[in-house]
Design an enzyme around this catalytic site. Sequence first.
Site, PDB file in Angstrom:
ATOM      1  NE  ARG A  22      -3.958  -2.226   2.389  1.00 40.04           N
ATOM      2  CZ  ARG A  22      -4.051  -3.361   2.690  1.00 40.04           C
ATOM      3  NH1 ARG A  22      -2.985  -4.105   1.737  1.00 40.04           N
ATOM      4  NH2 ARG A  22      -4.699  -3.893   2.170  1.00 40.04           N
ATOM      5  NE  ARG A 126      -4.853 -15.185  -5.562  1.00 37.40           N
ATOM      6  CZ  ARG A 126      -3.869 -14.979  -4.093  1.00 37.40           C
ATOM      7  NH1 ARG A 126      -3.258 -14.499  -4.677  1.00 37.40           N
ATOM      8  NH2 ARG A 126      -5.292 -14.590  -3.609  1.00 37.40           N
ATOM      9  CD  GLN A 170      -5.673  -8.916  -2.097  1.00 40.21           C
ATOM     10  OE1 GLN A 170      -5.676  -9.599  -3.075  1.00 40.21           O
ATOM     11  NE2 GLN A 170      -4.599  -9.764  -2.259  1.00 40.21           N
ATOM     12  CG  ASP A 321      -3.402 -14.053   4.442  1.00 44.94           C
ATOM     13  OD1 ASP A 321      -4.280 -14.423   3.839  1.00 44.94           O
ATOM     14  OD2 ASP A 321      -2.945 -12.982   5.204  1.00 44.94           O
ATOM     15  NE  ARG A 402      -0.655 -15.384   4.050  1.00 39.15           N
ATOM     16  CZ  ARG A 402       0.573 -14.444   4.681  1.00 39.15           C
ATOM     17  NH1 ARG A 402       1.496 -14.958   5.562  1.00 39.15           N
ATOM     18  NH2 ARG A 402       0.955 -12.956   4.155  1.00 39.15           N
TER      19      ARG A 402
HETATM   20  C1  S3P Z   1      -4.717  -8.765   1.885  1.00 41.41           C
HETATM   21  C2  S3P Z   1      -5.755  -9.092   2.037  1.00 41.41           C
HETATM   22  C3  S3P Z   1      -5.868 -10.628   2.613  1.00 41.41           C
HETATM   23  C4  S3P Z   1      -4.896 -11.369   2.310  1.00 41.41           C
HETATM   24  C5  S3P Z   1      -4.189 -11.352   1.784  1.00 41.41           C
HETATM   25  C6  S3P Z   1      -2.947  -9.724   1.554  1.00 41.41           C
HETATM   26  C7  S3P Z   1      -4.045  -7.507   1.713  1.00 41.41           C
HETATM   27  O1  S3P Z   1      -6.167 -10.611   1.297  1.00 41.41           O
HETATM   28  O2  S3P Z   1      -5.432 -13.103   2.168  1.00 41.41           O
HETATM   29  O3  S3P Z   1      -2.595 -12.012   2.026  1.00 41.41           O
HETATM   30  O4  S3P Z   1      -2.722  -7.385   1.978  1.00 41.41           O
HETATM   31  O5  S3P Z   1      -4.801  -6.907   1.615  1.00 41.41           O
HETATM   32  P1  S3P Z   1      -8.085 -10.596   0.552  1.00 41.41           P
HETATM   33  O6  S3P Z   1      -8.419  -9.346   0.515  1.00 41.41           O
HETATM   34  O7  S3P Z   1      -7.901 -10.931  -0.716  1.00 41.41           O
HETATM   35  O8  S3P Z   1      -8.735 -11.222   1.548  1.00 41.41           O
END
Ligand code: S3P
Length: 452
Positions: A22, A126, A170, A321, A402
Amino acid sequence: MDRRAGLKGSICVPGDKSIAHRALFFAAQAYGATLIIGLPEGSDVNASLNAIEKLGAKVSLSVGEDGIVSAMVEGWGIDGPKLQMPEDVHTVDCGNSGTTARFILGMLSGYPIKISLDGDSSLKSRPMRRLLDPLCSMGLSCSSCTWPIEICGVERLKPITVELPVASAQMKTALLFAALRASGTSRIVEPAASRDHTERLAEAFDIKLVKLSDENGFEITGPQAPCAPCDPIVIPGDFSSAAFWIAAALCIPESDLTIEGVGLNPTRLGFVKALQAMGANVSAECIDDGVSEPYGRIRAAYTERVRPCETPANESATFIDEVPLLAIMCARATGDSLIRNIGELQLKECDRLAAVIDMLSQCGINARVIENEDGSLDLAICGKTQFKVPDGIKVSAYRDHRIAMAWAVLSAACHVQIRLDAGDIDSISISYPGFLDEFSHRLGYAPIVRVE
Ligand code: S3P
């Protein structure tokens, strides 16, 4: 070789991957230069670093005497991304990083450039459609709904009102990046709270957003451009990397380990909450709880017996996670545990739900998926205090960092040595390149053997 020596002392883990992605994306779009301190070195964050550089942000990296990596990022501000040779077909390779992929889609939606986005085989499987649908309704054009993909944005997007189908930081972030380039007010709502690093960083970059009081979400009025903060962005240690050490310390006799300088953002601490409810000897002490990112230390000590747990359905995003590790802890609890609403795990770097069930079945633990009437999925685990992974067994981590690290923890918890192929071991460098060496060093033996 003593395979039962506990983990002791204190350690630090690499900088938080989520915050790093970010910080790089905000800095790239900002007016002015942003100093980011504590970037992790995994290939996931490198994918974002390379992407913003390719799009015209100027990045200069330095490594301090303490090994801490800093990046000075000069953003493109009002000029927008500048591709070096506009006549070429530009491809940005997002590697294995779903975060880079989603963020770049959101960000580039608001710029009139055509670009191809590529990635590895995991990224190609994905889901992108649930993000592309709202972005296309704002004005983005795309060649397909799966990777690789060619996209073309527009100068001014339409604002959007959207309720995300799942809690996803995300998606929320990608839509916020697009909303910055829209003319008008967008409203982004999630069914439950997900990690809020984006909202916190938006404030540091002088972005105005209004949090909704009665829902999980915010309104944001575009166009707005981020402004580089005067103070550096300091990235705390990654809680999700610390989690492997926490789980290992809880499972290995005589352990008493402190993880220093780790991010303690409440939207990431569901694993600690679940462990405490299980009676595990783990505590978090906040050192700085400022408006930016809280951080502090976590202490975890061997806990011989833990209780089963049932996690609330609306909190799964706070430990998503860490589910492979929570599953190992549930396997050690005598009785039935239920980890609720974790269908999203099927859509990670691999199908992590299947990978976790496979992992537990290798040591005789019964775990199964329960489908609820609303379509959500729970993981039921029937734990027992005594179980073992067969010594020397060859397993698969499905090229998922992971899962590979969770196998290291499980192997160490059972005082055995398992075998993983080179591709699985190499996947660890996606988030935590030094993990296996440091883990083996501190354990005094290698819980994982590499087979070529
Ligand atoms: C993340 C959000 C999660 C997480 C990923 C990192 C992020 O995914 O599982 O490892 O940095 O915003 P999702 O937003 O798809 O749930």
